[in-house]
Design a protein around this motif. Sequence first.
Motif, short mmCIF file in Angstrom:
data_model
loop_
_atom_site.label_atom_id
_atom_site.label_comp_id
_atom_site.label_asym_id
_atom_site.label_seq_id
_atom_site.Cartn_x
_atom_site.Cartn_y
_atom_site.Cartn_z
N VAL A 354 0.77 -1.02 0.12
CA VAL A 354 0.11 0.11 0.01
C VAL A 354 0.87 1.01 -0.02
CG1 VAL A 354 0.01 0.17 2.39
CG2 VAL A 354 -2.09 0.98 0.94
N ALA A 355 2.24 1.18 0.49
CA ALA A 355 2.92 2.42 0.44
C ALA A 355 3.00 2.73 -1.03
CB ALA A 355 4.13 1.70 1.26
N VAL A 356 3.49 1.84 -1.93
CA VAL A 356 3.87 2.35 -3.16
C VAL A 356 2.60 2.70 -3.79
CG1 VAL A 356 4.71 1.22 -5.48
CG2 VAL A 356 5.27 0.32 -3.35
N TRP A 357 1.44 2.44 -3.40
CA TRP A 357 0.09 2.76 -4.05
C TRP A 357 -0.19 4.16 -3.39
CZ3 TRP A 357 -4.82 3.58 -1.87
CH2 TRP A 357 -5.77 3.94 -2.66
N LEU A 358 0.28 4.65 -2.33
CA LEU A 358 -0.09 5.77 -1.76
C LEU A 358 1.08 6.79 -1.74
CD1 LEU A 358 -1.59 4.72 2.11
CD2 LEU A 358 -2.73 5.78 0.15
N LEU A 359 2.12 6.38 -2.14
CA LEU A 359 3.20 7.42 -2.21
C LEU A 359 2.80 8.45 -3.18
CD1 LEU A 359 6.19 8.01 -1.63
CD2 LEU A 359 6.93 6.72 -3.39
N GLY A 360 2.51 8.30 -4.50
CA GLY A 360 2.42 9.19 -5.25
C GLY A 360 1.28 10.14 -4.99
N PRO A 361 0.13 9.81 -4.73
CA PRO A 361 -1.11 10.65 -4.20
C PRO A 361 -0.79 11.39 -2.83
CG PRO A 361 -1.98 8.66 -4.99
CD PRO A 361 -0.22 8.25 -4.87
N LEU A 362 -0.26 10.80 -1.95
CA LEU A 362 0.29 11.38 -0.53
C LEU A 362 1.15 12.59 -0.83
CD1 LEU A 362 0.02 11.58 2.59
CD2 LEU A 362 1.89 9.96 2.54
N VAL A 363 2.34 12.46 -1.70
CA VAL A 363 3.13 13.42 -1.74
C VAL A 363 2.49 14.59 -2.63
CG1 VAL A 363 5.60 13.89 -2.93
CG2 VAL A 363 5.19 12.02 -1.53
N LYS A 364 1.75 14.05 -3.74
CA LYS A 364 1.14 15.28 -4.58
C LYS A 364 0.04 16.15 -3.80
CE LYS A 364 -1.78 15.58 -8.78
NZ LYS A 364 -2.25 14.67 -9.99
N GLN A 365 -0.43 15.43 -2.78
CA GLN A 365 -1.48 15.87 -2.03
C GLN A 365 -0.86 17.03 -0.84
OE1 GLN A 365 -4.79 16.35 -2.38
NE2 GLN A 365 -5.27 17.46 -1.01
N SER A 366 -0.07 16.41 0.00
CA SER A 366 0.59 16.58 1.19
C SER A 366 1.98 17.19 1.37
CB SER A 366 0.26 15.93 2.42
OG SER A 366 -1.46 15.69 2.33
#
Length: 402
Positions: A354-366
């Motif tokens: 899940v870290a790989v799936w979340l990495l892009g959206p999390l960095v893009k958002q926050s």
Amino acid sequence: MPCPGDDVSMHNTPTRVLLNVGHAIDHMFLLIFATAVTTIALEFGLTRWEDLMPYSAAAFLFFGLGALPAGKLGDHWGRRSMMILFFMGMGASAMLVAVTQSPLQLALALALLGCFASIYHPVGIPMLLQGSTKPGWTIGVNGFAGNIGVALAAVITGYLVKHFGWRLAFAVPGVLSLACGIAFAMVSTVESAPPAKRKATQVELPTRLLARVFLVMTLAATAGSLLFNFSTNGNYELLHERFADISRDPALLGVLLAVVYAVASIAQLVVGRLIDRFALKPLYLTVLLLQIPFLLFAAHAESWTLYVMQALFMTAIFGAIPFTDAMIVRYVDDRMRSRVAGMRLAVSLGASSVAVWLLGPLVKQSGFATLLWVMAGIAFITFLVVTQLPDTRTLETEKPAV
């Protein structure tokens, strides 16, 4: 101590070298995409690397889930056969990634790569440890080799992307893996019997205590895998964003990141040596405690200060890796180590994908600051979990008499 029939003789020097090279290949191949993602995204018509990053999540999901059948096959079919399959499968799937023409094709090819990558940890590491008289040091050297693969992913991929394009960044290592598979088949000794059919080599713990160790080990490994995936998949873009003076040169960024990984990898050699000499639990807690301040300082650092903090938190993250394999060696008989490792890896790596799936959206958002704060929180939770690991005195008290 190893018993007759344990096939310790198969561990000649070329076999041990190739088993360690296999660890480097395993980690290198999984991180080529993270290093080349910006270039690939542009070729596929995407304006931001964050939008392509989720397409690699399936690779890490299967990297975890595939460990369960891989471990079972390693114990019941044979570790040598599984390692030949690993080398050949990694090479073929990497070359398949190199010819993909769309994000969906890329995701499918990377998923296949993840399936073959899942073989190494539950099979290659128990094979290497079979009969080892200094398991901590063996794990440390193997971990060092794996993280050299992480470093090579940064420097070699950066160079190949700059001068030859991202497709050769997959194809060239793919050819190397195929060559290693052929060499391994030639130099490794055929097993007299699969591990599950051999005699026991150590006294097993009571079921209750073993279940407790397995739970702590799995939770800690899951948290450790989250930190590993967040950091190794995001470090290149973190440097790209926070190190503006050199961010335009992908090859130079790759070299700087490779230096971070190479320095951090030395921690595994040190920890491996210490595991053979000192109690595991307090040593593990010390390493985990070091992760927290380094991640928090890095959250708001820039330029060279960030670079130093990155080297420090990666040293602490890499330094924690040997402990889960050390626990398996200490508490689980060789006959079922691949299966136990497979169960642990299926849970920890599957969940941490899940870290790989979340990495892009999390960095893009926050942004990266939030990501590093989240990682510090994960490190703190891991520390609390490991406090529940039985200490040496408890283990000696509850072990059944021989």
